[in-house]
Motif scaffolding. Structure first.
Motif, short mmCIF file in Angstrom:
data_model
loop_
_atom_site.label_atom_id
_atom_site.label_comp_id
_atom_site.label_asym_id
_atom_site.label_seq_id
_atom_site.Cartn_x
_atom_site.Cartn_y
_atom_site.Cartn_z
N HIS A 69 20.51 -32.63 -28.41
CA HIS A 69 20.90 -34.04 -28.20
C HIS A 69 21.14 -34.28 -26.71
O HIS A 69 22.09 -33.76 -26.12
CB HIS A 69 22.16 -34.38 -29.00
N HIS A 71 20.65 -37.38 -23.51
CA HIS A 71 20.17 -38.65 -22.96
C HIS A 71 19.85 -38.36 -21.51
O HIS A 71 20.74 -37.96 -20.75
CB HIS A 71 21.24 -39.74 -23.02
N HIS A 214 22.89 -41.39 -33.86
CA HIS A 214 24.25 -40.88 -33.68
C HIS A 214 25.00 -40.96 -35.01
O HIS A 214 25.04 -42.02 -35.64
CB HIS A 214 25.00 -41.71 -32.63
N HIS A 251 26.63 -35.42 -33.24
CA HIS A 251 28.09 -35.42 -33.32
C HIS A 251 28.66 -35.05 -34.71
O HIS A 251 29.14 -33.94 -34.88
CB HIS A 251 28.69 -36.73 -32.82
N ASP A 302 24.43 -33.70 -24.89
CA ASP A 302 24.58 -35.12 -24.67
C ASP A 302 24.18 -35.40 -23.22
O ASP A 302 23.57 -34.54 -22.59
CB ASP A 302 26.02 -35.56 -24.99
ZN LIG Z 1 24.46 -39.41 -27.56
#
Ligand SMILES: [Zn+2]
Length: 453
Positions: A69, A71, A214, A251, A302
């Motif tokens: 995960h 970004h 998410h 998450h 993340d």
């Molecule tokens: Zn995220």
């Protein structure tokens, strides 16, 4: 370059296969982008005399890390100390609004380069202007699955749409000799309508792709969903048809028993992001409980706005530490389990464990070497007190990664990136970040603007 033949020799080979086989002085032959032989160094060096050798003396040869995960991003260190929803509205949504294509490209290059320098060979990246991220992944050589930030609730028209997602699937899925895949991406329950989820499920079915979104981060968000729908977030995902063996939820911090049952039943995977969950004060995800139920679990960093680095070596350490303290039980969550999450289990979550995630004959050569000739990795023991896996999870740093290979192609050799100029990537990232932050000012809601002290 794609067809280079190379023998990585003289290191400790950590295969991460089903038997956790380890060779103390081993070698791996890479041919046509795939793993063509594995065995003792002496044997393979004589068998393949004349083949170019990558000397891995003092190093661990292992599968590349899967960042489940991510970004891509540019606003590192500028989105600090706020709870998740305030943080989104103050820092992140205005950034999405301001982001331009060339900034997305610079962000992606910066993020993949940073990842490669700490051993990441595969990313699941959720971002915007994703065709430019795909260009970056194609050039730099990382393996990538893209899930665009799709949102369709009123007020979020500057996000990606399911239509732009479909175009991206048509244009880029399976590109870069199969290194690039495109899934359906959905931002979050508070950004997407019920219809968006149902349509996402139809698109994924039609094009044979996965879905990434998410899951629940904060307890407030989970309770809000329950209050509005009488269902917990993962139950809602199930109702809307998006849970399946090719779904990855980031998450999953606040999970009811019923939600864990649905994850196990459908084969959906969790992308566990411990540092992000700590920094945004989301909580400690019940990773041990989910693992006990057989739920697929990988690890993600993340983005740099919530981490603030993309170092999977560092990320691994948080996983067992948090589970041990959550249960007040030092026996919980052993290092070998964590290393599997960062490699083969992450690959499984992407539906790619047949091709990557371990060092096995015929698999794609996504391999890293980690230099153990360091004070903080001494002693190196392979017999009675074998500490190789513990050293990797608890003691290693991203900067210990020496060589990185994807599809048999060296993307980093002796810590030097081979496909891009690192300094140029850094400078372009600096410039793009400055431009982006300046343009973002216009989109920051009045109540969050800084008016001086
Ligand atoms: Zn995220």
């Amino acid at each position: 370059m794609e067809n280079e033949t190379r023998l990585i020799a003289g290191g400790i080979v950590l295969t991460m296969n089903n038997n956790d086989d380890m060779l103390t002085d081993g070698a791996v032959l890479v041919e046509n982008g795939r793993i063509a032989d594995i065995g003792p160094s002496a044997e393979l060096l004589s068998k393949y005399a004349g083949v170019e050798v990558l000397d891995a003396a003092g190093q661990v040869i292992m599968p590349g890390l899967v960042n489940l995960h991510l970004h891509s991003g540019l606003i590192r260190g500028t989105a600090e100390d706020l709870p998740v929803f305030e943080w989104l509205h103050r820092y992140v949504d205005p950034k999405h609004r301001a982001l331009q294509q060339e900034e997305a490209y610079a962000a992606a290059r910066l993020s993949y380069a940073e990842g490669i320098k700490s051993g990441t060979t595969s990313v699941l990246d959720m971002y915007r202007h994703v065709h430019r991220c795909a260009d970056a992944a194609d050039e730099i050589g990382v393996r990538a699955v893209f899930a665009p930030y799709v949102a369709d609730r009123p007020g979020y028209d500057y996000f990606e749409t399911l239509e732009s997602n479909i175009r991206l699937i048509e244009d880029r899925n399976g590109s870069a000799q199969g290194r690039i895949h495109v899934w359906v991406g959905l931002e979050h329950l508070s950004y997407c309508t019920e219809e968006a989820y149902r349509e996402a499920a139809r698109i994924a079915e039609k094009w044979g792709t996965g879905i990434h979104t998410h899951g629940e981060e904060s307890i407030e968000m989970a309770k809000e969903v329950y209050k509005n729908y009488g269902r917990w977030p993962v139950e809602l995902f199930y109702d809307r048809g998006i849970l399946g063996p090719r779904t990855v939820l980031a998450h999953c911090v606040w999970m009811q028993e019923s939600e864990m049952e649905l994850m196990a039943k459908t084969g959906a995977a969790v992308a566990h992001c411990p540092v992000s969950n700590l920094k945004l004060a989301s909580g400690i995800a019940p990773i041990h409980e989910m693992a006990e139920r057989g739920i697929k679990i990988g690890i993600g960093t993340d983005g740099v706005k919530e981490n603030n680095n993309l170092d999977m070596m560092e990320e691994m350490k948080y996983v067992p530490l948090l589970q041990k303290v959550r249960h007040y039980d030092a026996k919980v969550m052993k290092a070998d389990k964590v290393l599997r999450m960062a490699t083969i289990d992450g690959a499984k979550a992407l539906g790619q464990d047949g091709e990557i995630g371990s060092i096995e004959l015929g698999k794609k050569a996504d391999i890293i070497t980690v230099d153990f000739r360091k004070l903080h990795l001494t002693p190196v023991l392979t017999q009675t007190y074998n500490n190789i896996v513990s050293n990797l999870v608890y003691s290693a740093q991203g900067s210990d990664v020496q060589n990185v290979m994807v599809d048999g192609k060296l993307l980093m050799k002796d810590r030097v990136l081979t496909t891009v100029d690192e300094e140029q990537v850094r400078q372009a990232g600096q410039y793009a970040a400055e431009q982006l932050l300046e343009r973002r000012e216009a989109f920051i809601p009045e109540q969050y603007k800084f008016h001086g002290v």
